[in-house]
Write a protein that holds these residues in place. Structure first.
Motif, PDB file in Angstrom:
ATOM      1  N   TYR A 403     136.942 112.640  14.058  1.00 34.16           N
ATOM      2  CA  TYR A 403     137.356 112.754  15.408  1.00 34.16           C
ATOM      3  C   TYR A 403     137.940 114.202  15.960  1.00 34.16           C
ATOM      4  O   TYR A 403     137.134 114.659  16.627  1.00 34.16           O
ATOM      5  CB  TYR A 403     138.580 111.794  15.429  1.00 34.16           C
ATOM      6  CG  TYR A 403     139.027 111.494  16.704  1.00 34.16           C
ATOM      7  CD1 TYR A 403     138.518 111.614  18.084  1.00 34.16           C
ATOM      8  CD2 TYR A 403     140.451 111.304  16.763  1.00 34.16           C
ATOM      9  CE1 TYR A 403     139.292 111.479  18.958  1.00 34.16           C
ATOM     10  CE2 TYR A 403     141.217 111.107  17.890  1.00 34.16           C
ATOM     11  CZ  TYR A 403     140.581 111.249  19.135  1.00 34.16           C
ATOM     12  OH  TYR A 403     141.138 111.211  20.303  1.00 34.16           O
ATOM     13  N   GLN A 407     136.054 117.114  18.565  1.00 35.63           N
ATOM     14  CA  GLN A 407     136.355 116.442  19.790  1.00 35.63           C
ATOM     15  C   GLN A 407     135.923 117.109  21.028  1.00 35.63           C
ATOM     16  O   GLN A 407     135.793 116.418  22.033  1.00 35.63           O
ATOM     17  CB  GLN A 407     138.094 116.330  19.979  1.00 35.63           C
ATOM     18  CG  GLN A 407     138.613 115.358  20.360  1.00 35.63           C
ATOM     19  CD  GLN A 407     138.939 115.621  21.962  1.00 35.63           C
ATOM     20  OE1 GLN A 407     138.453 116.423  22.540  1.00 35.63           O
ATOM     21  NE2 GLN A 407     140.175 114.873  22.370  1.00 35.63           N
ATOM     22  N   PRO A 442     139.848 106.452  16.368  1.00 33.60           N
ATOM     23  CA  PRO A 442     140.637 107.714  17.064  1.00 33.60           C
ATOM     24  C   PRO A 442     142.084 106.912  17.514  1.00 33.60           C
ATOM     25  O   PRO A 442     142.385 105.890  17.795  1.00 33.60           O
ATOM     26  CB  PRO A 442     139.852 107.839  18.252  1.00 33.60           C
ATOM     27  CG  PRO A 442     138.523 107.533  17.938  1.00 33.60           C
ATOM     28  CD  PRO A 442     138.524 106.509  16.977  1.00 33.60           C
ATOM     29  N   GLY A 462     138.500 109.559  22.570  1.00 40.09           N
ATOM     30  CA  GLY A 462     138.593 108.770  21.535  1.00 40.09           C
ATOM     31  C   GLY A 462     138.296 107.310  21.860  1.00 40.09           C
ATOM     32  O   GLY A 462     137.531 106.482  21.168  1.00 40.09           O
ATOM     33  N   TYR A 465     134.341 107.622  21.917  1.00 41.13           N
ATOM     34  CA  TYR A 465     134.051 107.643  20.659  1.00 41.13           C
ATOM     35  C   TYR A 465     134.201 106.182  19.992  1.00 41.13           C
ATOM     36  O   TYR A 465     133.296 106.029  19.180  1.00 41.13           O
ATOM     37  CB  TYR A 465     134.740 108.664  19.803  1.00 41.13           C
ATOM     38  CG  TYR A 465     134.561 110.013  20.073  1.00 41.13           C
ATOM     39  CD1 TYR A 465     133.537 110.413  20.827  1.00 41.13           C
ATOM     40  CD2 TYR A 465     135.008 111.063  19.296  1.00 41.13           C
ATOM     41  CE1 TYR A 465     133.335 111.814  21.122  1.00 41.13           C
ATOM     42  CE2 TYR A 465     134.862 112.362  19.670  1.00 41.13           C
ATOM     43  CZ  TYR A 465     134.048 112.709  20.559  1.00 41.13           C
ATOM     44  OH  TYR A 465     133.942 114.242  20.462  1.00 41.13           O
TER      45      TYR A 465
END
Length: 520
Positions: A403, A407, A442, A462, A465
């Protein structure tokens, strides 16, 4: 010394855009931010201090029922917003009880929102709603992660008094263009789950003299509009003014019950497929303890349930926090504050015959390392590390986290990275069918000390993701358990990039609740 191995790149490890497109891996959370329209007046953005919250219905409900609130956003001119897309977060909290719970937000698309929070403890609670990111900031953050070509990432080479730096990235042609040279170092062999290239250093330096990797933030945000710059640099207040206090009454059938009834089914036998599709908060804090709502977690942990197990953590420094916490918990008084997370760490808890291993994830990692970075990744293959263990994996637990250090990735490359990670996990399952695999999802944070933090380390990424992971791991939901981190960090309003120890401890307990069988 063994000869320096020659890198080999398989053709099937290149980014397969058609496959990613068919998976539709990041469409849903990004849809409202893909307009590409840049803001030209920062005062048209939502302004938290001018916005308002109204309670819907009663200000007192019975334990387990829900509070609903209407949120109306206004812009910097004091006019109501007429479009949605701003990112809001809501929570109820009582500092005296150390009780915190996240809420859910419904965007009506017209500048109004509904915040819903469940009443999970008796007594009073305060409401907090934040406009954490305006739609304009989110549009910019997504655009940057859809167009940035890794400009500014540098490899540092050093040997004795010689040094050099060159451009790096997952795309061969882009690295050549940024480096303005004709040769590259191909580190894809060591990276395993992502193609990675860096420009070849000059003179007597070679690829094996690679010692560190870093980046220049200026290149990430160059080209943003004046409006975008004003919004991301201003020290904006995110909390909507509110003095709303609500009251939760005990249930008439059990007036002595002060917290909402926990589920009876142990988390270790819970249908973990449902964890991939959560629609409501997974838990809440009470007396600083994280109470899961969908299954019954463990209350106390002494290591017995992990006896004769090997736990392998593969990730960044936030997962390393888990590793340290677990070792301190199992062996109080030990000194486990390893200097950094950039080496393979191993620890054996003799009392329970538990082996704990930590492997830092693969390239890229954006920080300075005063060591031979290539040798670290050369010996840090997750696949090789797991396969070296004997048996079918009954004694193995694998926890993955990818993560923070990626990023700022172009989203296509992040998706390709996760696709390769899935391939490796499937190979591990073929050889170790009984291994338990977990993914730490995340978490949220807000690191105000960093300039332009809303663009650089925007934690909404996040959510995108998480959606990429969900789409990419379809078909493996029963085999891979995901561990939600957002609910706890939103509830506690975690500020720093690394969550506080109380949150870390409760998240480790959440992991163990799924990993450990209930006591008979």
């Amino acid at each position: 010394m063994a000869p320096y191995p020659s890198p080999v790149v398989r053709a099937d490890r290149q980014t397969n855009r058609n496959q990613l497109k068919s998976l539709d891996v990041y469409k849903d959370p990004m849809e409202i931010y893909k307009s590409g329209v840049r803001c030209n007046d920062s005062l048209l953005a939502a302004e938290a201090t001018r916005s308002a919250i109204y309670i819907q219905g009663r200000s007192s409900v019975v334990l387990g029922e829900y509070f609903c609130f209407s949120v109306v956003l206004y812009n910097g001119y004091g006019n109501p917003k007429v479009i949605g897309g701003d990112h809001l977060r809501a929570r109820l909290f009582n500092e005296r009880l150390k009780a915190y719970t996240p809420g859910t937000i419904l965007d009506h698309g017209n500048g109004t929102y509904t915040a819903t929070v469940q009443a999970l403890w008796t007594g009073q609670a305060q409401l907090q709603v934040e406009v954490l990111y305006t739609k304009e900031i989110m549009t910019t953050a997504v655009r940057l992660r859809s167009t940035w070509d890794f400009d500014g990432i540098k490899a540092i080479y050093m040997n004795k008094n010689l040094s050099d730096s060159t451009a790096c990235g997952p795309d061969y042609k882009t690295v050549l263009r940024h480096s303005k040279i004709s040769k590259v170092c191909d580190f894809s062999y060591w990276n395993k789950t992502q193609p990675w290239f860096c420009g070849k250093p000059k003179g007597k330096l070679s690829c094996k003299h690679w010692i560190t990797i870093t980046r220049d933030w200026a290149n990430f945000t160059k080209g943003i509009s004046l409006c975008e710059e004003e919004l991301c640099k201003s020290d904006r207040t995110t909390t909507i003014p509110s003095h709303i206090t609500v009251q939760t009454l005990p249930r008439t059938d059990n007036k002595n019950k002060t917290t909402f009834q926990e589920a009876n089914i142990p988390c270790s036998v819970y249908n973990n497929t449902k964890l991939w599709f959560k629609e409501e908060p997974t838990g809440y804090f009470y007396n600083d303890r994280w109470i899961l709502l969908h299954c019954k977690g463990i209350e106390h942990f002494d290591g017995q349930c992990l006896r004769n197990k090997t736990i392998v953590f593969w990730g960044d420094s936030t997962l390393f926090q888990w590793c340290i916490y677990l070792m301190e918990k199992l062996c109080p008084g030990g000194k486990y504050a390893f200097s950094g997370w950039s080496k393979i760490k191993k620890c054996t808890i003799c009392k329970y015959s538990i082996n704990i291993c930590f492997l830092g994830h693969n390239i890229p990692v954006f920080q300075f390392w005063k060591k031979e970075l290539h040798s670290f990744f050369l010996n840090n293959s997750l696949e090789d590390f797991i396969n070296a263990r004997s048996g079918k994996g009954t004694d193995l637990l694998l926890v993955l986290n990818l993560y923070l250090h990626i990023q700022q990735y172009h989203l296509d490359y992040y998706a390709a990275h996760i696709l390769e990670l899935r391939r490796i996990i499937e190979l591990i399952f073929d050889r170790k069918p009984n291994i338990q695999v977990f993914i730490k999802l995340p978490h949220t944070y807000r690191r105000m000390a960093v300039r332009e933090w809303q663009l650089r380390i925007n934690d909404y990424i996040g959510f995108i993701y998480t959606n990429i992971l969900r789409k990419t791991f379809k078909g493996l939901y029963k085999k891979v358990t995901v561990l939600d981190q957002m609910d706890a960090t939103i509830a506690r309003r975690s500020i720093k990039l690394h969550p506080p120890k109380t949150v870390v401890g409760e998240m480790v307990n959440q992991f163990l609740s799924y990993a450990c069988k209930p006591n008979k």
